[in-house]
Scaffold this motif. Structure first.
Motif, mmCIF file in Angstrom:
data_model
loop_
_atom_site.group_PDB
_atom_site.id
_atom_site.type_symbol
_atom_site.label_atom_id
_atom_site.label_comp_id
_atom_site.label_asym_id
_atom_site.label_seq_id
_atom_site.Cartn_x
_atom_site.Cartn_y
_atom_site.Cartn_z
ATOM 1 N N ARG A 199 -8.628 1.637 -4.467
ATOM 2 C CA ARG A 199 -7.689 0.739 -5.379
ATOM 3 C C ARG A 199 -6.308 0.717 -5.251
ATOM 4 N NH1 ARG A 199 -8.936 0.538 -11.396
ATOM 5 N NH2 ARG A 199 -7.871 2.752 -11.345
ATOM 6 N N HIS A 200 -5.813 2.120 -4.431
ATOM 7 C CA HIS A 200 -4.457 2.286 -4.196
ATOM 8 C C HIS A 200 -4.342 2.196 -2.807
ATOM 9 C CE1 HIS A 200 -4.010 3.432 -8.450
ATOM 10 N NE2 HIS A 200 -5.116 4.152 -8.253
ATOM 11 N N GLY A 201 -5.274 1.868 -1.908
ATOM 12 C CA GLY A 201 -4.971 1.607 -0.399
ATOM 13 C C GLY A 201 -4.302 0.592 -0.011
ATOM 14 N N TRP A 202 -3.897 0.370 1.413
ATOM 15 C CA TRP A 202 -3.200 -0.826 1.833
ATOM 16 C C TRP A 202 -3.918 -2.103 1.663
ATOM 17 C CZ3 TRP A 202 1.517 -0.043 3.626
ATOM 18 C CH2 TRP A 202 1.873 1.067 4.040
ATOM 19 N N ASN A 203 -3.130 -3.232 1.160
ATOM 20 C CA ASN A 203 -3.466 -4.373 0.751
ATOM 21 C C ASN A 203 -2.508 -5.267 1.295
ATOM 22 O OD1 ASN A 203 -4.798 -6.367 -0.413
ATOM 23 N ND2 ASN A 203 -5.346 -5.291 -2.207
ATOM 24 N N SER A 204 -2.731 -6.531 1.783
ATOM 25 C CA SER A 204 -1.633 -7.559 1.987
ATOM 26 C C SER A 204 -0.850 -7.894 0.853
ATOM 27 C CB SER A 204 -2.139 -8.701 2.793
ATOM 28 O OG SER A 204 -2.778 -9.644 1.837
ATOM 29 N N TRP A 205 0.447 -8.084 1.138
ATOM 30 C CA TRP A 205 1.336 -8.518 0.021
ATOM 31 C C TRP A 205 0.945 -9.696 -0.786
ATOM 32 C CZ3 TRP A 205 4.124 -6.773 -3.714
ATOM 33 C CH2 TRP A 205 5.054 -7.759 -4.186
ATOM 34 N N GLU A 206 0.538 -10.424 -0.040
ATOM 35 C CA GLU A 206 -0.242 -11.715 -0.845
ATOM 36 C C GLU A 206 -1.486 -11.413 -1.746
ATOM 37 O OE1 GLU A 206 0.079 -11.694 2.642
ATOM 38 O OE2 GLU A 206 1.938 -12.834 3.306
ATOM 39 N N GLN A 207 -2.335 -10.909 -1.113
ATOM 40 C CA GLN A 207 -3.491 -10.260 -1.667
ATOM 41 C C GLN A 207 -3.217 -9.337 -3.021
ATOM 42 O OE1 GLN A 207 -6.408 -11.552 -1.419
ATOM 43 N NE2 GLN A 207 -7.553 -10.269 -2.957
ATOM 44 N N TYR A 208 -2.144 -8.466 -2.822
ATOM 45 C CA TYR A 208 -1.508 -7.653 -3.855
ATOM 46 C C TYR A 208 -1.260 -8.693 -4.792
ATOM 47 C CZ TYR A 208 0.218 -3.888 -6.400
ATOM 48 O OH TYR A 208 0.218 -2.771 -7.561
ATOM 49 N N GLN A 209 -0.439 -9.387 -4.658
ATOM 50 C CA GLN A 209 0.360 -10.420 -5.694
ATOM 51 C C GLN A 209 -0.919 -11.321 -6.438
ATOM 52 O OE1 GLN A 209 3.118 -12.472 -3.045
ATOM 53 N NE2 GLN A 209 4.766 -11.880 -4.652
ATOM 54 N N HIS A 210 -1.843 -11.699 -5.642
ATOM 55 C CA HIS A 210 -2.654 -12.300 -6.181
ATOM 56 C C HIS A 210 -3.642 -11.417 -7.318
ATOM 57 C CE1 HIS A 210 -6.409 -15.228 -6.694
ATOM 58 N NE2 HIS A 210 -7.132 -14.042 -6.412
ATOM 59 N N ILE A 211 -4.150 -10.354 -6.698
ATOM 60 C CA ILE A 211 -4.651 -9.321 -7.576
ATOM 61 C C ILE A 211 -3.896 -9.092 -8.945
ATOM 62 C CG2 ILE A 211 -5.598 -6.844 -7.909
ATOM 63 C CD1 ILE A 211 -6.190 -7.219 -4.955
ATOM 64 N N HIS A 212 -2.618 -8.808 -8.784
ATOM 65 C CA HIS A 212 -1.582 -8.490 -9.897
ATOM 66 C C HIS A 212 -1.527 -9.564 -10.961
ATOM 67 C CE1 HIS A 212 1.778 -7.254 -12.158
ATOM 68 N NE2 HIS A 212 2.414 -8.303 -11.887
ATOM 69 N N ASP A 213 -1.376 -11.001 -10.248
ATOM 70 C CA ASP A 213 -1.536 -12.100 -11.305
ATOM 71 C C ASP A 213 -2.638 -12.463 -12.087
ATOM 72 O OD1 ASP A 213 1.001 -12.322 -10.470
ATOM 73 O OD2 ASP A 213 0.730 -14.245 -9.059
ATOM 74 N N SER A 214 -3.734 -11.952 -11.177
ATOM 75 C CA SER A 214 -5.113 -12.376 -11.824
ATOM 76 C C SER A 214 -5.430 -11.215 -13.209
ATOM 77 C CB SER A 214 -6.318 -12.113 -10.666
ATOM 78 O OG SER A 214 -7.724 -12.272 -11.470
#
Length: 157
Positions: free
Chosen positions: A7-22
């Motif tokens: 859950r704390h590994g590398w993620n694309s910035w776009e995907q990270y923002q999507h997950i955060h917003d969700s």
């Protein structure tokens, strides 16, 4: 055996923002205002602000993510964080808990820990060890705060 993703590994910035917003949308009705702002730079993303919730509950957030560019796109992972839960009521503010990894504590094998507070908002020593394998995400800390709010509401009835 199924391997769980980091859950704390590398993620694309776009995907990270999507997950955060969700995740943030899942807190509608509890979160009143979110002034947490990420600032994306070449080597880091800095998050700083507060998530204002119902009935004076607040989560103060400071988070630093490192950035790695892959195929021209930024990828991020969190390296430092502090999630501090607070409650303001009747002009009085008090701390509820804080997760962070900004400093080590004696007897802890790594920096991830939780500061607990008593009913008056005073920190209880020593902090609880959380560990690198169990440190919370921002949404985990916000969910813990929401559960405290639910209990607070129940106690007021």
């Amino acid at each position: 055996m199924t391997v769980q993703p980091d859950r704390h590994g590398w993620n694309s910035w776009e995907q990270y923002q999507h997950i955060h917003d969700s995740h943030m949308r899942g807190f509608n009705g509890f979160v009143i205002e979110n002034d947490l702002v990420p600032v994306l730079m070449a080597a880091a993303v800095l998050w700083d602000g507060r998530i204002h919730c119902a009935d004076g509950f607040t989560l103060a957030v400071t988070k630093n993510q490192e950035v790695e560019v892959r195929h021209g796109r930024p990828w991020v992972r969190t390296v430092r964080y502090s999630y501090q839960a607070l409650h303001h009521s009747g002009g009085i503010g008090k701390s509820l808990f804080r997760y962070d990894n900004y400093h080590a504590h004696a007897g802890h094998p790594d920096r991830h820990h939780k500061h607990r507070c008593d009913a008056d908002g005073n920190e209880i020593d020593p902090p609880d060890f959380v560990g690198a394998s169990h440190w919370p995400t921002l949404s985990d800390a916000l969910e813990e705060l929401r559960q405290m709010w639910v209990e607070w509401q129940r106690d007021r009835l």
